[in-house]
Motif scaffolding. Structure first.
Motif, PDB file in Angstrom:
ATOM      1  N   ALA A 150       0.789  -1.291  -0.060  1.00 37.02           N
ATOM      2  CA  ALA A 150      -0.017   0.066  -0.001  1.00 37.02           C
ATOM      3  C   ALA A 150       0.765   1.252   0.124  1.00 37.02           C
ATOM      4  CB  ALA A 150      -1.098  -0.077   1.221  1.00 37.02           C
ATOM      5  N   LYS A 151       2.018   1.136   0.633  1.00 38.31           N
ATOM      6  CA  LYS A 151       2.685   2.303   0.767  1.00 38.31           C
ATOM      7  C   LYS A 151       3.616   2.616  -0.511  1.00 38.31           C
ATOM      8  CE  LYS A 151       3.391   2.219   5.871  1.00 38.31           C
ATOM      9  NZ  LYS A 151       4.286   2.062   7.127  1.00 38.31           N
ATOM     10  N   ALA A 152       4.035   1.631  -1.057  1.00 36.79           N
ATOM     11  CA  ALA A 152       4.530   1.575  -2.389  1.00 36.79           C
ATOM     12  C   ALA A 152       3.729   2.296  -3.384  1.00 36.79           C
ATOM     13  CB  ALA A 152       5.148   0.241  -2.972  1.00 36.79           C
ATOM     14  N   CYS A 153       2.280   1.977  -3.313  1.00 36.46           N
ATOM     15  CA  CYS A 153       1.271   2.257  -4.285  1.00 36.46           C
ATOM     16  C   CYS A 153       1.232   3.928  -4.059  1.00 36.46           C
ATOM     17  CB  CYS A 153      -0.127   1.519  -3.983  1.00 36.46           C
ATOM     18  SG  CYS A 153       0.317  -0.031  -4.614  1.00 36.46           S
ATOM     19  N   GLY A 154       1.063   4.300  -2.890  1.00 37.00           N
ATOM     20  CA  GLY A 154       1.262   5.765  -2.332  1.00 37.00           C
ATOM     21  C   GLY A 154       2.210   6.456  -3.066  1.00 37.00           C
ATOM     22  N   LEU A 155       3.467   5.857  -2.850  1.00 40.71           N
ATOM     23  CA  LEU A 155       4.597   6.925  -3.443  1.00 40.71           C
ATOM     24  C   LEU A 155       4.491   6.733  -5.024  1.00 40.71           C
ATOM     25  CD1 LEU A 155       7.442   5.685  -0.922  1.00 40.71           C
ATOM     26  CD2 LEU A 155       5.976   7.385  -0.726  1.00 40.71           C
ATOM     27  N   LYS A 156       4.142   5.812  -5.491  1.00 43.44           N
ATOM     28  CA  LYS A 156       4.088   5.691  -6.868  1.00 43.44           C
ATOM     29  C   LYS A 156       2.875   6.852  -7.454  1.00 43.44           C
ATOM     30  CE  LYS A 156       3.145   2.609 -11.017  1.00 43.44           C
ATOM     31  NZ  LYS A 156       1.905   3.031 -11.491  1.00 43.44           N
ATOM     32  N   VAL A 157       1.672   6.620  -6.769  1.00 45.36           N
ATOM     33  CA  VAL A 157       0.855   7.601  -7.106  1.00 45.36           C
ATOM     34  C   VAL A 157       1.203   9.444  -6.964  1.00 45.36           C
ATOM     35  CG1 VAL A 157      -1.251   8.742  -6.315  1.00 45.36           C
ATOM     36  CG2 VAL A 157      -1.209   6.132  -6.869  1.00 45.36           C
ATOM     37  N   LEU A 158       1.971   9.488  -5.775  1.00 47.25           N
ATOM     38  CA  LEU A 158       2.422  10.783  -5.509  1.00 47.25           C
ATOM     39  C   LEU A 158       3.305  11.437  -6.465  1.00 47.25           C
ATOM     40  CD1 LEU A 158       2.673  11.083  -1.595  1.00 47.25           C
ATOM     41  CD2 LEU A 158       0.921  12.414  -3.286  1.00 47.25           C
ATOM     42  N   PHE A 159       4.285  10.429  -7.088  1.00 46.15           N
ATOM     43  CA  PHE A 159       5.299  10.806  -8.126  1.00 46.15           C
ATOM     44  C   PHE A 159       4.423  10.977  -9.357  1.00 46.15           C
ATOM     45  CE2 PHE A 159       7.834   9.286 -11.605  1.00 46.15           C
ATOM     46  CZ  PHE A 159       8.801  10.129 -11.577  1.00 46.15           C
ATOM     47  N   GLU A 160       3.577  10.102  -9.789  1.00 46.12           N
ATOM     48  CA  GLU A 160       2.766  10.459 -10.995  1.00 46.12           C
ATOM     49  C   GLU A 160       2.021  11.880 -11.012  1.00 46.12           C
ATOM     50  OE1 GLU A 160       1.891   5.831 -12.205  1.00 46.12           O
ATOM     51  OE2 GLU A 160       0.570   7.044 -11.157  1.00 46.12           O
ATOM     52  N   ILE A 161       1.223  11.938  -9.741  1.00 46.10           N
ATOM     53  CA  ILE A 161       0.476  13.271  -9.635  1.00 46.10           C
ATOM     54  C   ILE A 161       1.544  14.381  -9.644  1.00 46.10           C
ATOM     55  CG2 ILE A 161      -1.189  14.436  -8.397  1.00 46.10           C
ATOM     56  CD1 ILE A 161      -2.476  11.675  -7.585  1.00 46.10           C
ATOM     57  N   GLY A 162       2.397  14.297  -8.820  1.00 42.13           N
ATOM     58  CA  GLY A 162       3.430  15.414  -8.410  1.00 42.13           C
ATOM     59  C   GLY A 162       4.084  15.846  -9.871  1.00 42.13           C
ATOM     60  N   LYS A 163       4.376  14.849 -10.926  1.00 39.43           N
ATOM     61  CA  LYS A 163       4.789  15.621 -11.923  1.00 39.43           C
ATOM     62  C   LYS A 163       4.098  16.488 -12.622  1.00 39.43           C
ATOM     63  CE  LYS A 163       5.735  11.667 -13.953  1.00 39.43           C
ATOM     64  NZ  LYS A 163       6.080  10.598 -14.915  1.00 39.43           N
ATOM     65  N   GLU A 164       2.761  16.046 -12.845  1.00 39.52           N
ATOM     66  CA  GLU A 164       1.614  17.042 -13.341  1.00 39.52           C
ATOM     67  C   GLU A 164       1.376  18.192 -12.795  1.00 39.52           C
ATOM     68  OE1 GLU A 164       1.013  16.253 -16.397  1.00 39.52           O
ATOM     69  OE2 GLU A 164       2.140  14.218 -16.485  1.00 39.52           O
ATOM     70  N   GLU A 165       1.268  17.938 -11.271  1.00 42.66           N
ATOM     71  CA  GLU A 165       0.920  19.190 -10.447  1.00 42.66           C
ATOM     72  C   GLU A 165       1.906  19.152  -9.361  1.00 42.66           C
ATOM     73  OE1 GLU A 165      -3.710  19.659 -10.068  1.00 42.66           O
ATOM     74  OE2 GLU A 165      -3.659  17.578  -9.809  1.00 42.66           O
ATOM     75  N   PRO A 166       2.977  19.608  -9.666  1.00 46.30           N
ATOM     76  CA  PRO A 166       4.079  19.889  -8.504  1.00 46.30           C
ATOM     77  C   PRO A 166       3.482  20.908  -7.270  1.00 46.30           C
ATOM     78  CG  PRO A 166       4.714  21.044 -10.240  1.00 46.30           C
ATOM     79  CD  PRO A 166       3.611  20.185 -10.925  1.00 46.30           C
ATOM     80  N   ILE A 167       2.545  21.689  -7.534  1.00 44.62           N
ATOM     81  CA  ILE A 167       2.001  22.431  -6.561  1.00 44.62           C
ATOM     82  C   ILE A 167       1.530  21.651  -5.288  1.00 44.62           C
ATOM     83  CG2 ILE A 167      -0.279  22.558  -7.432  1.00 44.62           C
ATOM     84  CD1 ILE A 167      -0.188  25.743  -6.622  1.00 44.62           C
ATOM     85  N   LEU A 168       0.805  20.348  -5.748  1.00 38.20           N
ATOM     86  CA  LEU A 168       0.462  19.644  -4.704  1.00 38.20           C
ATOM     87  C   LEU A 168       1.699  19.202  -3.401  1.00 38.20           C
ATOM     88  CD1 LEU A 168      -1.972  17.156  -6.542  1.00 38.20           C
ATOM     89  CD2 LEU A 168      -2.561  19.191  -4.829  1.00 38.20           C
ATOM     90  N   LEU A 169       2.714  18.884  -4.309  1.00 39.70           N
ATOM     91  CA  LEU A 169       3.990  18.707  -3.216  1.00 39.70           C
ATOM     92  C   LEU A 169       4.411  19.834  -2.651  1.00 39.70           C
ATOM     93  CD1 LEU A 169       6.016  16.048  -5.718  1.00 39.70           C
ATOM     94  CD2 LEU A 169       4.346  15.576  -3.483  1.00 39.70           C
ATOM     95  N   GLU A 170       4.322  20.883  -3.297  1.00 42.39           N
ATOM     96  CA  GLU A 170       4.828  22.326  -2.861  1.00 42.39           C
ATOM     97  C   GLU A 170       4.190  22.684  -1.546  1.00 42.39           C
ATOM     98  OE1 GLU A 170       6.827  23.892  -7.044  1.00 42.39           O
ATOM     99  OE2 GLU A 170       4.968  24.650  -6.163  1.00 42.39           O
ATOM    100  N   GLN A 171       2.942  22.361  -1.438  1.00 44.50           N
ATOM    101  CA  GLN A 171       1.671  22.772  -0.617  1.00 44.50           C
ATOM    102  C   GLN A 171       1.499  21.814   0.569  1.00 44.50           C
ATOM    103  OE1 GLN A 171      -1.616  24.199  -2.855  1.00 44.50           O
ATOM    104  NE2 GLN A 171      -0.768  25.877  -3.450  1.00 44.50           N
ATOM    105  N   ALA A 172       2.302  20.625   0.325  1.00 45.21           N
ATOM    106  CA  ALA A 172       2.135  19.598   1.476  1.00 45.21           C
ATOM    107  C   ALA A 172       2.650  19.931   2.855  1.00 45.21           C
ATOM    108  CB  ALA A 172       2.865  18.295   1.194  1.00 45.21           C
ATOM    109  N   GLN A 173       1.791  19.686   3.690  1.00 46.48           N
ATOM    110  CA  GLN A 173       1.968  20.042   5.146  1.00 46.48           C
ATOM    111  C   GLN A 173       1.688  18.953   5.965  1.00 46.48           C
ATOM    112  OE1 GLN A 173      -0.009  23.561   6.499  1.00 46.48           O
ATOM    113  NE2 GLN A 173       1.077  23.585   8.408  1.00 46.48           N
ATOM    114  N   ALA A 174       2.809  18.495   7.043  1.00 45.67           N
ATOM    115  CA  ALA A 174       2.686  17.496   7.966  1.00 45.67           C
ATOM    116  C   ALA A 174       1.824  17.925   9.154  1.00 45.67           C
ATOM    117  CB  ALA A 174       3.769  16.567   8.072  1.00 45.67           C
ATOM    118  N   PRO A 175       0.655  17.612   9.342  1.00 49.33           N
ATOM    119  CA  PRO A 175       0.016  17.961  10.753  1.00 49.33           C
ATOM    120  C   PRO A 175       0.713  17.660  11.825  1.00 49.33           C
ATOM    121  CG  PRO A 175      -1.293  16.557   9.113  1.00 49.33           C
ATOM    122  CD  PRO A 175       0.025  16.362   8.753  1.00 49.33           C
ATOM    123  N   ALA A 176       1.398  16.607  11.996  1.00 51.88           N
ATOM    124  CA  ALA A 176       2.333  16.442  13.036  1.00 51.88           C
ATOM    125  C   ALA A 176       3.241  17.302  13.610  1.00 51.88           C
ATOM    126  CB  ALA A 176       2.631  14.885  13.324  1.00 51.88           C
TER     127      ALA A 176
END
Length: 224
Positions: A150-176
């Motif tokens: 599941a975690k591997a799938c999540g990282l793969k998805v974030l890479f694919e989406i992040g390439k197209e919409e880098p703003i999502l990675l730039e705006q990421a915030q860790a709540p903790a």
């Protein structure tokens, strides 16, 4: 089976429309778009069958992905429809349904669930940002192959989406921790890799880390 195949075919039709220059959502009209939304949400809610969850989330992911239309009014209209669609899905409680499916399948070891997990996680990112997917994945207990898949799938998805919409990675915030941007994502990647020795997870972690490093470098150059 019919519900699964129906959702899959609808997703292919939407993709074909855009490839033909018709746009994915804007020209459907309000009535047809509402019907499409009703069907996809209803199917996602009513089932726990692997193929149906997989294909209904694939349909939602197709609807939520950014437009590939050339820059201009057509693309602006598509993006506006995509934002309204995301708001409507959130108001219907779809993120909670997606999380329920994620928790149901995250601990299964069968790699045939890979497409299902990727579809569910992609929808969570499009609806709630990077941490809508990373947060639930971080809470998975390290109990063998299943959470690692599941975690591997999540990282793969974030890479694919992040390439197209880098703003999502730039705006990421860790709540903790309150850490923000690609740096926050990098910290979570390290945590995932440290908890499991899995080549598939490491491969996707390296790809996403490389993209985060690129975005960090761009930010540093802008500051300088």
């Amino acid at each position: 089976y019919i519900q699964a195949r129906g959702c899959h075919c609808l997703a292919l039709v939407l993709t074909a429309r855009e490839q033909l220059g018709c746009g994915r959502l804007w020209h459907l009209g309000e009535e047809l778009l509402v019907q499409l939304l009703d069907v996809s949400v209803a199917v996602l809610r009513m089932t726990t069958v692997n193929s149906t969850v997989r294909d209904s989330s694939f349909l939602l992911r197709t609807m939520l992905e950014p437009s590939t239309c050339p820059e201009g009014s057509e693309r602006q209209n598509e993006e506006r429809m995509r934002q309204l669609l995301a708001q409507e899905l959130c108001s219907r409680g779809v993120p909670d349904v997606l999380l329920s499916h994620l928790n149901s399948y995250a601990y299964m070891k069968d790699e045939r669930h890979t497409e299902l997990l990727e579809g569910v996680l992609a929808c969570l990112v499009h609806l709630g940002g990077v941490w809508a997917a990373l947060g639930p994945l971080a809470q998975l207990e390290p109990s063998g192959e299943a959470p690692t898949l599941a975690k591997a799938c999540g990282l793969k998805v974030l890479f694919e989406i992040g390439k197209e919409e880098p703003i999502l990675l730039e705006q990421a915030q860790a709540p903790a921790t309150g850490e923000t941007g690609p740096e926050a994502v990098m910290a979570m990647i390290r945590d995932f890799v440290d908890r499991a020795d899995d080549s598939n997870l490491r491969r996707h972690a390296e790809l996403l880390a490389g993209l985060c490093q690129l975005l960090i470098g761009r930010k540093t150059r802008k500051i300088c």
